[in-house]
Scaffold this active site. Structure first.
Site, PDB file in Angstrom:
ATOM      1  N   TYR A  89      44.101  60.990  56.337  1.00  0.00           N
ATOM      2  CA  TYR A  89      44.931  60.755  55.162  1.00  0.00           C
ATOM      3  C   TYR A  89      45.385  59.296  55.166  1.00  0.00           C
ATOM      4  O   TYR A  89      45.805  58.765  56.195  1.00  0.00           O
ATOM      5  CB  TYR A  89      46.140  61.682  55.189  1.00  0.00           C
ATOM      6  CG  TYR A  89      47.163  61.406  54.111  1.00  0.00           C
ATOM      7  CD1 TYR A  89      46.996  61.927  52.833  1.00  0.00           C
ATOM      8  CD2 TYR A  89      48.283  60.625  54.367  1.00  0.00           C
ATOM      9  CE1 TYR A  89      47.929  61.675  51.839  1.00  0.00           C
ATOM     10  CE2 TYR A  89      49.218  60.362  53.381  1.00  0.00           C
ATOM     11  CZ  TYR A  89      49.033  60.885  52.115  1.00  0.00           C
ATOM     12  OH  TYR A  89      49.965  60.625  51.134  1.00  0.00           O
ATOM     13  N   HIS A  90      45.322  58.644  53.997  1.00  0.00           N
ATOM     14  CA  HIS A  90      45.632  57.218  53.883  1.00  0.00           C
ATOM     15  C   HIS A  90      47.065  57.026  53.420  1.00  0.00           C
ATOM     16  O   HIS A  90      47.417  57.363  52.284  1.00  0.00           O
ATOM     17  CB  HIS A  90      44.679  56.574  52.891  1.00  0.00           C
ATOM     18  CG  HIS A  90      44.541  55.093  53.038  1.00  0.00           C
ATOM     19  ND1 HIS A  90      45.620  54.228  52.997  1.00  0.00           N
ATOM     20  CD2 HIS A  90      43.444  54.308  53.237  1.00  0.00           C
ATOM     21  CE1 HIS A  90      45.196  52.990  53.161  1.00  0.00           C
ATOM     22  NE2 HIS A  90      43.877  53.011  53.309  1.00  0.00           N
ATOM     23  N   GLY A  91      47.918  56.481  54.277  1.00  0.00           N
ATOM     24  CA  GLY A  91      49.292  56.187  53.900  1.00  0.00           C
ATOM     25  C   GLY A  91      49.379  54.951  53.028  1.00  0.00           C
ATOM     26  O   GLY A  91      48.379  54.256  52.793  1.00  0.00           O
ATOM     27  N   SER A 156      38.722  57.206  55.207  1.00  0.00           N
ATOM     28  CA  SER A 156      39.687  57.952  54.400  1.00  0.00           C
ATOM     29  C   SER A 156      39.071  58.130  53.025  1.00  0.00           C
ATOM     30  O   SER A 156      38.969  57.154  52.256  1.00  0.00           O
ATOM     31  CB  SER A 156      41.008  57.195  54.292  1.00  0.00           C
ATOM     32  OG  SER A 156      41.864  57.833  53.365  1.00  0.00           O
ATOM     33  N   GLU A 162      44.468  56.799  47.186  1.00  0.00           N
ATOM     34  CA  GLU A 162      45.404  57.670  47.893  1.00  0.00           C
ATOM     35  C   GLU A 162      46.594  56.874  48.398  1.00  0.00           C
ATOM     36  O   GLU A 162      47.741  57.332  48.350  1.00  0.00           O
ATOM     37  CB  GLU A 162      44.685  58.351  49.056  1.00  0.00           C
ATOM     38  CG  GLU A 162      45.426  59.525  49.663  1.00  0.00           C
ATOM     39  CD  GLU A 162      44.506  60.321  50.564  1.00  0.00           C
ATOM     40  OE1 GLU A 162      43.916  61.311  50.068  1.00  0.00           O
ATOM     41  OE2 GLU A 162      44.353  59.962  51.746  1.00  0.00           O
TER      42      GLU A 162
END
Length: 299
Positions: A89-91, A156, A162
């Site tokens: 998951y890409h913050g 990602s 995202e």
């Protein structure tokens, strides 16, 4: 004067840590350039001759991770000895991923090549750092070569979209991207899901506005600035690998990865939701994430 001072102070509070991270990234590149010049190196940036300076940079980021985010890495035993594809998951700022790369190198002396968006390669003054840390454009051919050479490759699927437009609900924004699954099938390697707890509480984007969304969709450039940098607790979890199966289709593999990734996301299935409630508060809560720095029960 007072209003101006308060405004500047507010801006600094919101943006000083993200700007500091950018400064440290460029400082890392300067260190590499000095090392290259002093040792007259012309070797491949991925070769072992860079390991000593690579270790120095990894140690710096690992110390930063420990001090600022109490960083923990769990599930390293789930990584295959050979090649594989990590999906994460890409913050808003993928600083957690940088922490992961650093600790993986310090613990296992392993490089994980990172697929990055094309705009990263347009950033000035970072060419050597990108090369030494194994950042690649992520074409199908390059990924297959990297996997054939025994590297871990990370991607990602949500990417910059995202990062910009997901929020504390931790919604995955993969769209129709499934190239990573096709590469995994062609290379006959497992896919390993990965997720960092509280990454959206550490760094956030301003709420989506139609203008910024249209600007990104037309230019594919991240104009929306991240803010935050609070010292919340970060824990990266590496999930169980999804093994290569010659009988599975690309679509089925994407679905499996989604299920594995949603282990750390928001599916409503009972078993998955139990894991979510264990690892992440939904929606994300900054105060809870800060208090977790003092939680000694979870290791």
């Amino acid at each position: 004067v007072i209003i101006g001072s308060l405004t500047i102070s507010a801006v600094l509070v919101f943006f000083i840590v993200p700007l500091t991270i950018v400064f440290f990234i460029y400082l890392s590149n300067v260190l590499l350039l000095i090392y290259q010049r002093n040792n007259e190196l012309k070797a491949d940036p991925l070769s072992d001759v860079w390991d000593s300076v690579r270790k120095t940079i990894a140690s710096f980021w690992d110390i930063y991770a420990r001090v600022w985010h109490g960083y923990e890495l769990h599930g390293v035993e789930n990584l295959p000895e050979g090649p594989g594809i990590l999906v994460y998951y890409h913050g808003a700022i993928p600083i957690d991923y940088l922490y992961f790369l650093s600790r993986l190198f310090l613990w296992k002396k392993r490089l994980c090549l990172s697929v990055a968006d094309h705009f990263v390669f347009r950033l000035p003054g970072l060419k050597l750092l990108l090369g030494v840390t194994g950042v690649i454009p992520g074409t199908r051919e390059e990924c297959l070569v990297a996997l054939k050479n025994g590297y871990l490759v990370s991607i990602s699927p949500g990417g910059v979209r995202e990062a910009l437009f997901s929020d504390e609900s931790y919604q995955l924004m993969w769209g129709n991207r499934k190239g990573f699954a096709q590469v995994a099938l062609e290379a006959k390697v497992p896919i390993i899901p990965m997720y960092t707890q509280n990454v959206r509480e550490g760094y956030r984007m301003f709420k989506e506005r139609r203008f910024f969304r249209q600007l990104y969709e037309s230019t594919r450039l991240p104009f929306t600035p991240p803010y935050g940098g609070l010292p919340v607790k970060f824990r990266t979890y590496i999930g169980k690998p999804i093994p290569y199966d010659p009988n599975i289709t690309t679509e089925e593999l994407v679905e499996k990865v989604c299920e594995g990734k949603f282990l750390f996301s928001f599916q409503t299935k009972t078993a998955v939701q139990a894991l979510i409630s264990k690892h992440q508060t939904i929606p994300g809560n900054i105060w809870k994430a800060l208090l977790e720095r003092f939680d000694k029960r979870r290791k």
